[in-house]
Design an enzyme around this catalytic site. Structure first.
Site, PDB file in Angstrom:
ATOM      1  N   HIS A 112      31.897  98.600  27.737  1.00  0.00           N
ATOM      2  CA  HIS A 112      32.763  97.603  27.076  1.00  0.00           C
ATOM      3  C   HIS A 112      33.025  96.397  27.988  1.00  0.00           C
ATOM      4  CE1 HIS A 112      33.431 100.623  24.048  1.00  0.00           C
ATOM      5  NE2 HIS A 112      34.462 100.033  23.499  1.00  0.00           N
ATOM      6  N   GLU A 154      26.689  97.311  13.037  1.00  0.00           N
ATOM      7  CA  GLU A 154      26.392  95.984  13.588  1.00  0.00           C
ATOM      8  C   GLU A 154      25.057  95.435  13.112  1.00  0.00           C
ATOM      9  OE1 GLU A 154      27.673  98.439  15.390  1.00  0.00           O
ATOM     10  OE2 GLU A 154      29.496  97.674  16.329  1.00  0.00           O
TER      11      GLU A 154
END
Lengths: 356, 332
Positions: free
Chosen positions: A159, A90
């Protein structure tokens, strides 16, 4: 179909607009596709946005079509250069997206789950948000990022976050939170066409939501909220999925004779101070509903603005209905208790207005 | 030697300009004319010069907190740089960036970056733009960083990305032996950082970073590979900073005199002068005339900086965004 036949997401004053009922996920993909057709400099990057490559031909398989199949089919149309699958890096690929934005492209980055933003946070904070300012206005960073937030799907602590307030705190970034198919179309198009870095946060609970979407090409001005319902007794302020919860709460309140107004903020940075003040001046009561944790949150920021600028119009305290100061739990009952529910909003309004 | 006369003159001019800019900048800093912290790069003139000698304004570089040399080698104006360090309105970034954030997008300079390693993926992104537009042959990305950044995760992510996407990137690691005060022998797991390139499937080359000719040759090969669409190269340029980590840092606290003496003997400017006069490629007279021009340029840069106005107070709020519906002043 027109808005007068559908539940009108555009709010009062927008009747007889042509369109149809569509699913949030389809509108998201169609909008992305339209923007890629509109501008050849727009490309998409992220993990498994097509997903899988053929061992022999090396061609993309589109096995996933993105997290939640959000970008399914786009790689066949645009090819792997414009639908660029990235390794799980990322910081690296958000940094590369910023570099490509600084040099003339308009990258769109899918960060999959919103929690993953922290892995790329330095790039977002130190490069995307600051380049224009610290280089004296020499450059612009036309970058769009999106990711999926929210509890309620059993994705547990890492998440399911909704900490968009962390992003709204950063000068140089813009943050938008669609709450239905209408707003995701207008906000995603606006984000991609905008010359500043914009983060669009999708609550996962919205992905399979249906709603009316106008046919025409349109953008929603960044920084504007909207009325989803007009009322006179109390203002319910929602953002992202809590705008849905506020509408459900307003329906329940109507049954006991409370006339609630519902605001959907849509943008968190910049945000619409005027609509908050205008509504509170009329209803004199306000409840802000946020799935983020309560400390230093958007709910707190909206409350501060209302206290500062509409204090004399308030009949009672500014109330906030938020998640607890806790990570998102896995167990379904605990998770449901974590999220602000319409019943929580109704209970808070009853207390505020002294109703039984 | 396979370098044109014009290029040799450019190389000497650039290295001497970097040297004198850093010395002049330090003088001004100690006089109190700089508004903040500065990180001099004198001693490290060869890597930016030998690399940027192969670049044009269409190529992009990323830089670091020790970025003045990269800026100068990429063609930035020394007066605008000096004014920036002095925090003036005429500075390269209007006085809002300072020594650690000098950028010039018209020159292909993506900006110096004060987060160690953070500019590395930006150069990868610039290379991605080149590949996307099919202009790799005229636009490569060069990322300058130090031995300190070699321990940052984002370097490793960037190397992997550049390799798997076969991007026209040069990873230019200026190993000056120290990350702040921490020696590379303590903090880096290998003697040659370039050896890590093999693990990412790209060539890794160790170069004498005090010798501009060696840098020029190695960079020439790496950049030719990038322009030909053959992907990234990692260059480790072993070099040395003559001053401390920042202007007030006393190197005597952590470096031994014999080490400093060793690198003074390898001084990149003296090495260049010796080489070109011995091989009769440039005359002593020409070298002196270049030095004289630079001395005047530095006087002009200081005068420009000192005589420039402060930024307008309103610029505090400007350029946070291209557009924002309701700019937010500080609450009072």
């Amino acid at each position: 179909m027109t808005t007068s036949q559908a539940n009108n997401p555009l709010g009062p004053g927008y009747d007889n607009v042509a369109g149809s009922v569509k699913r949030f996920r389809d509108v998201f993909r169609d909008t992305l596709r339209a923007e890629m057709i509109r501008d050849e400099d727009v490309f998409l990057m992220g993990e498994d946005i097509s997903g899988g490559f053929d061992r022999d031909t090396k061609e993309p398989l589109d096995a996933w079509g993105g997290p939640f199949a959000a970008t399914k089919g786009l790689v066949q149309e645009f090819g792997p250069e414009r639908i660029r699958d990235a390794p799980i890096s990322e910081a690296g690929f958000v940094g590369a997206a910023i570099g490509s934005a600084l040099t003339g492209l308009r990258p769109v980055v899918d960060l999959m789950y919103f929690d993953f933003v922290t892995v790329a946070f330095d790039q977002l904070l130190s490069n995307a948000a600051k380049s224009r300012y610290m280089f004296g206005g020499q450059t612009r960073v036309p970058l769009t990022l999106f990711a999926r937030s929210g509890a309620g799907t059993g994705h547990a602590a890492q998440h399911s976050e909704s900490f968009y307030s962390m992003l709204a705190h950063i000068p140089g970034l813009k943050v938008v939170v669609p709450s239905d198919p209408y707003s995701v179309k207008g906000l995603l198009a606006a984000a991609i066409r905008d010359d500043d870095p914009v983060f669009l946060v999708n609550d996962k609970k919205l992905i399979n939501l249906d709603g009316f979407v106008p046919d025409e090409d349109y953008v929603i001005e960044l920084g504007k909220g909207r009325y989803l319902r007009r009322g006179s007794d109390v203002t319910l302020v929602g953002m992202s999925y809590t705008s849905v919860a506020c509408q459900k709460a307003a329906d329940q309140l109507a049954e006991i004779g409370v006339d609630a107004e519902v605001i959907d903020m849509m943008s968190l940075s910049p945000f619409d101070e005027d609509i908050l003040i205008e509504s509170v001046q009329k209803t004199n009561n306000v409840v802000i509903v946020d799935e983020d944790t309560p400390r230093a949150s958007m709910a707190s920021e909206f409350a501060a603005v209302i206290a500062d600028k509409a204090f004399d119009h308030l009949d009672g305290p500014i109330k906030r209905v938020t998640a607890p100061h806790a990570p998102v739990p896995y167990n379904r009952d605990l998770e449901n208790a974590f999220m602000p529910q319409p019943e929580d909003v109704v209970g808070t309004v009853k207390n505020l207005l002294g109703r039984e | 030697m396979d370098i044109s006369k014009e290029k040799l003159e450019w190389i000497y001019t650039t290295m001497y300009r970097i040297r004198r800019f850093e010395e002049t900048m330090l003088e001004q800093t100690f006089k109190g004319n700089s508004m903040g912290v500065t990180h001099p790069s004198d001693g490290q003139e060869a890597p930016p010069t030998g690399i940027c000698a192969h670049l044009t304004d269409k190529d992009w570089i990323g830089s670091t907190h020790r970025g003045h040399g990269h800026c100068i080698a990429k063609g930035l104006d020394t007066s605008a740089m000096m004014a920036e360090i002095m925090g003036k309105a005429t500075g390269q970034c209007g006085g809002k960036g300072g020594s650690m954030h000098i950028a010039d997008f018209s020159k292909g300079m993506l900006g110096a970056n004060a987060i160690v390693g953070a500019s590395i993926p930006l150069a990868v992104g610039a290379a991605l733009t080149a590949k996307y537009k099919g202009i790799e042959n005229e636009s490569v990305g060069v990322s300058f960083f130090g031995d300190g950044a070699s321990s940052q995760g984002v370097l490793h992510e960037s190397m992997n990305l550049a390799a798997v996407w076969k991007l026209p990137v040069i990873f230019a690691c200026e190993n000056n032996g120290y990350a702040e005060a921490t020696p590379a022998w303590y903090a880096v797991s290998t003697d040659d950082i370039a050896s890590r390139a093999e693990g990412y499937g790209m060539p890794g080359v160790v170069v004498d970073g005090m010798d501009v000719f060696a840098v020029y040759d190695a960079a020439g090969e790496a950049i030719a590979r990038a322009r030909a669409g053959e992907g990234p190269t990692f260059l480790e340029l072993k070099t040395y900073r003559y001053h401390g980590h920042f202007h007030a840092d006393d190197t005597k606290k952590y470096r031994k005199p014999d080490e400093e003496e060793f690198y003074q003997q390898k001084d990149p400017l003296k090495h260049f002068e010796k080489t070109v006069t011995k091989q009769k490629l440039m005359t002593a007279k020409k070298l002196k005339s270049i030095r004289d021009d630079i001395e005047q340029e530095m006087l002009d840069a200081v005068e420009f900086g000192l005589n420039s106005p402060m930024p307008d107070a309103s610029s505090l709020y400007e350029d946070v965004y291209v557009n924002y519906s309701n700019p937010i002043p500080g609450l009072r």
